[in-house]
Design a protein around this motif. Structure first.
Motif: not given
Length: 313
Positions: A197-204
């Motif tokens: 899941d890259t959603s948190l990194y996508a926010n960054g």
């Protein structure tokens, strides 16, 4: 035939190699597109080197504006050279593979250089704002040490940003498929291969895009808004013509560069396909570095005059 070549590329990889599928694998006439891309790279190479030589040789161009322009030429020269030679080598050799380490190096160089250019264009807009709106204070506000600090800040900020993103991206778990639907290693294309899941990194990544895209372009728009307001208040037609001549070339660069980058990094992924991403990337990695020296030389009387003086020598 294209399937056979793709099979060959895939079977030449090791466990850590990536396969770069982009730019030529879905084109009916790849040789023609390759010739066009490589010709544009040669024009970019020649134009940016020529700009650097002119600025270095002509003492009349030893001003803050042309110091910043020389930095733009260096950035364009380096980041187009980070991508196109690899694309050319892959096409001519028939091997579209890139090792994990080389992918990381290319990713770091590209992210650093493109980020530095985002910030530098805002500095260039500030330079024009000071020159037109505060001409009597220009020599103080844009003295050499100030220019050096702003340019160093652009490079350092971009380098730190790239370091964080590249280290994080390369430490993500990648799936068995190593086929990158792109023509070079870029973060959005690599994230599509991640088995997590890259959603948190996508926010960054989105936050970084705001810092490096939306804030600079807002500053640029504010600078040019002040320039237009100052010129209109002066009521001088000559002043308006000079302002348009000085700023129009910069606005062409800004529109091309920021516009395509915003589509790639800020517009949600659902609104653009892998093929559209490749076309957008061609604009800001190949077309913009080609146009920059042409725009600044053809639309700039100082540069044209410097070229004539150098040729006469």
């Amino acid at each position: 035939m294209r399937k056979e070549r793709l099979w060959r590329w895939t079977n030449q990889t090791t466990g850590t190699d990536f396969v770069l599928l982009g730019l030529f694998h879905q084109i009916q006439a790849p040789g023609l597109l390759f010739s066009l891309v490589f010709s544009m790279f040669l024009v970019a190479l020649t134009g940016n080197v020529m700009m650097l030589i002119l600025i270095w040789l002509d003492s009349r161009l030893h001003t803050p504006m042309y110091f910043l322009l020389s930095q733009l030429s260096i950035m364009d020269l380096l980041y187009s050279s980070t991508i196109v030679p690899k694309v050319a080598t892959d096409f001519l050799s028939g091997k579209n593979t890139i090792s994990f380490v080389n992918c990381g190096i290319q990713l770091f160089l590209f992210t650093t250089l493109v980020g530095a250019e985002f910030l530098l264009l805002a500095v260039m807009a500030y330079d024009r704002y000071v020159a037109i709106c505060h001409p009597l204070r220009y020599s103080v506000l844009m003295r050499p040490i100030v220019c050096a600090f702003m340019v160093a800040g652009s490079w350092l900020g971009a380098l730190l940003n790239a370091l964080v993103h590249v280290i994080y991206t390369l430490h993500l778990p990648y799936c068995a498929s190593r086929e990158i639907h792109h023509f070079f290693c870029e973060i959005p294309a690599l994230l599509k291969l991640v088995c997590a899941d890259t959603s948190l990194y996508a926010n960054g990544l989105y936050f970084s895009s705001i810092v490096f895209l939306l804030i600079p372009i807002t500053a640029i728009m504010a600078s040019y808004g002040q320039i237009i307001s100052t010129v209109l208040k002066s009521g001088s037609n000559l002043g308006m013509r000079k302002a348009v001549a000085t700023c129009s070339s910069h606005m062409i660069v800004v529109s091309l560069f920021y516009g395509t980058a915003i589509i790639m990094y800020i517009v949600p992924e659902a609104y653009h396909t892998a093929l559209q991403d490749e076309v957008i990337a061609v604009i800001y990695t190949i077309i913009t570095p080609t146009l920059n020296p042409l725009i600044y030389s053809l639309r700039n009387k100082d540069v044209a005059a410097a070229l004539r003086r150098v040729l006469r020598r």
